[in-house]
Design an enzyme around this catalytic site. Structure first.
Site, PDB file in Angstrom:
ATOM      1  N   HIS A  53       0.520  -1.139  -0.107  1.00 31.44           N
ATOM      2  CA  HIS A  53       0.068   0.024   0.014  1.00 31.44           C
ATOM      3  C   HIS A  53       0.718   1.159   0.017  1.00 31.44           C
ATOM      4  O   HIS A  53       1.717   1.470   1.050  1.00 31.44           O
ATOM      5  CB  HIS A  53      -1.128   0.102   1.116  1.00 31.44           C
ATOM      6  CG  HIS A  53      -2.122  -1.018   1.126  1.00 31.44           C
ATOM      7  ND1 HIS A  53      -2.402  -1.885   2.426  1.00 31.44           N
ATOM      8  CD2 HIS A  53      -2.694  -1.436   0.073  1.00 31.44           C
ATOM      9  CE1 HIS A  53      -3.393  -2.677   1.895  1.00 31.44           C
ATOM     10  NE2 HIS A  53      -3.367  -2.558   0.518  1.00 31.44           N
ATOM     11  N   GLU A  96       1.634   3.996   2.878  1.00 26.11           N
ATOM     12  CA  GLU A  96       2.285   3.420   4.142  1.00 26.11           C
ATOM     13  C   GLU A  96       3.861   3.671   4.164  1.00 26.11           C
ATOM     14  O   GLU A  96       4.435   2.687   4.233  1.00 26.11           O
ATOM     15  CB  GLU A  96       1.835   1.898   4.476  1.00 26.11           C
ATOM     16  CG  GLU A  96       0.020   2.253   4.532  1.00 26.11           C
ATOM     17  CD  GLU A  96      -0.593   0.700   4.440  1.00 26.11           C
ATOM     18  OE1 GLU A  96       0.268  -0.234   4.353  1.00 26.11           O
ATOM     19  OE2 GLU A  96      -1.725   0.731   4.271  1.00 26.11           O
ATOM     20  N   ARG A 107      -3.360   4.590  -2.418  1.00 25.58           N
ATOM     21  CA  ARG A 107      -3.052   3.386  -1.681  1.00 25.58           C
ATOM     22  C   ARG A 107      -2.834   2.238  -2.818  1.00 25.58           C
ATOM     23  O   ARG A 107      -2.312   1.160  -2.496  1.00 25.58           O
ATOM     24  CB  ARG A 107      -4.291   2.930  -0.896  1.00 25.58           C
ATOM     25  CG  ARG A 107      -4.482   1.624  -0.641  1.00 25.58           C
ATOM     26  CD  ARG A 107      -5.882   1.275   0.358  1.00 25.58           C
ATOM     27  NE  ARG A 107      -6.248   0.064   0.430  1.00 25.58           N
ATOM     28  CZ  ARG A 107      -6.126  -0.697   1.655  1.00 25.58           C
ATOM     29  NH1 ARG A 107      -5.698  -0.053   2.701  1.00 25.58           N
ATOM     30  NH2 ARG A 107      -6.460  -1.793   1.878  1.00 25.58           N
ATOM     31  N   ARG A 135      -5.571  -7.360  -2.128  1.00 26.17           N
ATOM     32  CA  ARG A 135      -6.995  -7.907  -2.237  1.00 26.17           C
ATOM     33  C   ARG A 135      -7.028  -8.720  -3.402  1.00 26.17           C
ATOM     34  O   ARG A 135      -7.789  -9.548  -3.917  1.00 26.17           O
ATOM     35  CB  ARG A 135      -8.164  -7.134  -2.301  1.00 26.17           C
ATOM     36  CG  ARG A 135      -8.263  -6.138  -1.068  1.00 26.17           C
ATOM     37  CD  ARG A 135      -8.761  -6.970   0.027  1.00 26.17           C
ATOM     38  NE  ARG A 135      -9.164  -6.095   1.176  1.00 26.17           N
ATOM     39  CZ  ARG A 135      -8.103  -5.685   2.159  1.00 26.17           C
ATOM     40  NH1 ARG A 135      -6.817  -6.043   1.918  1.00 26.17           N
ATOM     41  NH2 ARG A 135      -8.483  -4.738   3.312  1.00 26.17           N
ATOM     42  N   HIS A 148       2.463  -3.348   6.995  1.00 21.70           N
ATOM     43  CA  HIS A 148       1.495  -2.360   6.719  1.00 21.70           C
ATOM     44  C   HIS A 148       1.455  -1.257   7.661  1.00 21.70           C
ATOM     45  O   HIS A 148       2.246  -1.348   8.836  1.00 21.70           O
ATOM     46  CB  HIS A 148       0.210  -3.078   6.499  1.00 21.70           C
ATOM     47  CG  HIS A 148      -0.006  -3.676   5.328  1.00 21.70           C
ATOM     48  ND1 HIS A 148      -0.756  -3.486   4.343  1.00 21.70           N
ATOM     49  CD2 HIS A 148       0.412  -5.138   5.198  1.00 21.70           C
ATOM     50  CE1 HIS A 148      -0.639  -4.492   3.211  1.00 21.70           C
ATOM     51  NE2 HIS A 148       0.007  -5.280   3.822  1.00 21.70           N
ATOM     52  N   GLU A 153       0.722  -4.247  11.165  1.00 24.73           N
ATOM     53  CA  GLU A 153       0.261  -2.875  11.197  1.00 24.73           C
ATOM     54  C   GLU A 153       1.261  -2.015  12.024  1.00 24.73           C
ATOM     55  O   GLU A 153       0.987  -1.802  13.274  1.00 24.73           O
ATOM     56  CB  GLU A 153      -1.331  -2.715  11.400  1.00 24.73           C
ATOM     57  CG  GLU A 153      -2.197  -3.495  10.642  1.00 24.73           C
ATOM     58  CD  GLU A 153      -2.311  -2.747   9.266  1.00 24.73           C
ATOM     59  OE1 GLU A 153      -1.837  -1.561   9.012  1.00 24.73           O
ATOM     60  OE2 GLU A 153      -3.061  -3.438   8.369  1.00 24.73           O
TER      61      GLU A 153
END
Ligand SMILES: [Zn+2]
Length: 418
Positions: free
Chosen positions: A181, A184, A239, A257, A309, A384
């Site tokens: 992403h 990030e 993103r 995804r 992430h 994360e």
């Protein structure tokens, strides 16, 4: 005097380069907390069917979801939330100010850097700068080599940095993907800092030397190069990838995804305008295919696979697409407990941890499930990183080192325990 001149030059470069960037002046980030399943459902539907920019996706009842909006839609959005009795607070008052401050911090650090590496590993860098650093490292350090896993939609190399003291030994591998992403930034910076730690510590630091003698280390610092380049040139908040979607004006696929593990299920969107757009079929994207091939090349050898992430401070295991627990979950949980224990012991940074679908939300077609389910890697995790919402994706450069140190401590503890 020299520093002043350099600072001035960087300020000028900054002014020129920021001219074409999207100005987020007046944009706010709201934190909404659904208290009922109906409220949660509403937020999820809203995310999935629109281009509204959720920074933290609606996960569960009583768990916050962060939403970026512009000043003009503030009244409408808050009314929409109020109609459904969803409480909210303002997390970031003016994103434009935060973006500006970030650019200033980066420029200032650049002006002050007088080290002998191709880049200052304690700062944020463009795609080209990171590639120059990796190339330099591979040319000067005998334990480093680079592998190109493929190219992105716009033709940028998807590069894996390999750290190995003996490639022919086929040692167990620790695999990392970062910046899938693009906004990030802390994820790529953390991976680069860890690469620097390992490469500069080998031969002098006994702990690092043992870790390199025992394992091969493989990092993809920028897994979504087009999106990443776009966050520097145009939209700090981007993103997804930058692919043009047939029949839609909306750009990009959410690479995380697009993997073949519960592809198409809950927690991914079929709408190209959504930030979680999954693409039309699994591995439709060059970026996800490159990651698939890079990890498959080491099949049977990968001991841990970590997807980096941000933000929200969580350590997550498979599955993401179903709340069913994998048979090895007790072992995964033990590893996460050790990792988070060591991470938190460093500076007190609090993390939650557990199975993705249970701990945060159902997310389908993600790397971690693919690595676990299709590659058989039990120790496959999504981390994360910092923070918990003060800066969100604009984590200041002075937090790169503490973030990387605590994360590295957690990872080392985990690797030593499994
Ligand atoms: Zn992410």
């Amino acid at each position: 005097m020299k520093i002043c001149v350099i600072a001035l030059i960087f300020a000028l470069i900054l002014a020129i380069s920021s001219a074409s960037r999207i100005n987020y002046s007046g944009n706010l980030v709201l934190r909404a907390i659904p208290e009922t399943p109906e409220q949660l459902e509403f937020l999820r539907d809203w995310e999935s069917a629109s281009s509204i920019d959720f920074w933290i996706l609606p996960a569960a009842v009583k768990q916050f979801a962060d939403i970026r909006i512009n000043a003009e839609s503030y009244a409408n959005v808050t009314q929409l939330l109020a109609e459904r009795n969803i409480s909210h607070k303002i997390l970031i008052v003016d994103l434009g100010q935060l973006n500006k401050k970030e650019q200033q911090n980066i420029a200032l650090r650049r002006a002050l850097y007088n080290g002998n590496k191709a880049i200052d590993v304690e700062n944020y860098h463009t795609y080209e700068e990171v590639m120059a650093y990796l190339t330099d490292l591979a040319n000067t350090n005998p334990i480093v080599s680079l592998k190109t896993g493929g190219t992105s939609e716009e033709g940028r190399d998807i590069v894996q940095a390999i750290i190995s003291s003996d490639l022919s030994a086929n040692k167990p591998v620790h695999f990392f993907d970062c910046n899938i992403h693009s906004r990030e930034w802390i994820t790529g910076a953390t991976c680069i800092w860890i690469i620097d730690q390992i490469t500069s510590g080998y031969g002098s630091d006994p702990e690092i030397t043992a870790l390199v003698d025992q394992y091969d280390w493989k990092f993809i610092p920028i897994a979504n190069p087009d999106g990443y380049a776009y966050t520097w040139s145009t939209d700090r908040n981007w993103r997804k990838t930058r692919i043009v979607n047939n029949g839609s004006a909306c750009i990009g696929v959410d690479v995380n995804r697009n993997f073949l593990a519960g592809f198409g299920g809950t927690g991914s969107s079929g709408d190209p305008c959504s930030n979680t757009f999954r693409g039309n079929v699994a591995f439709s994207e060059k970026e996800s295919s490159a990651l698939r091939d890079l990890i498959a090349a080491d099949r049977g050898r990968v001991k841990t696979a970590v997807s980096m992430h941000s933000y929200s401070q969580m350590f997550l295991s498979a599955y993401g697409y179903t709340t069913d627990l994998p048979p090895e979950y007790p072992e995964m949980f033990r590893a996460m407990e050790i990792a988070v224990g060591a991470l938190t012991a460093t500076y007190g940074t609090k993390y939650t941890y557990g199975n993705t679908a249970v701990t945060i939300y159902i997310a389908s077609g993600v790397t971690t499930d693919h690595y676990y389910e299709n590659e058989g890697i039990v120790h496959s995790y999504t981390i994360e990183l910092r923070d918990s919402g003060t800066y969100g994706f604009q984590l200041p450069p002075d937090q790169i080192v503490p973030t990387a140190i605590e994360t590295w401590n957690g990872l080392k503890a985990m690797i030593n325990a499994i």
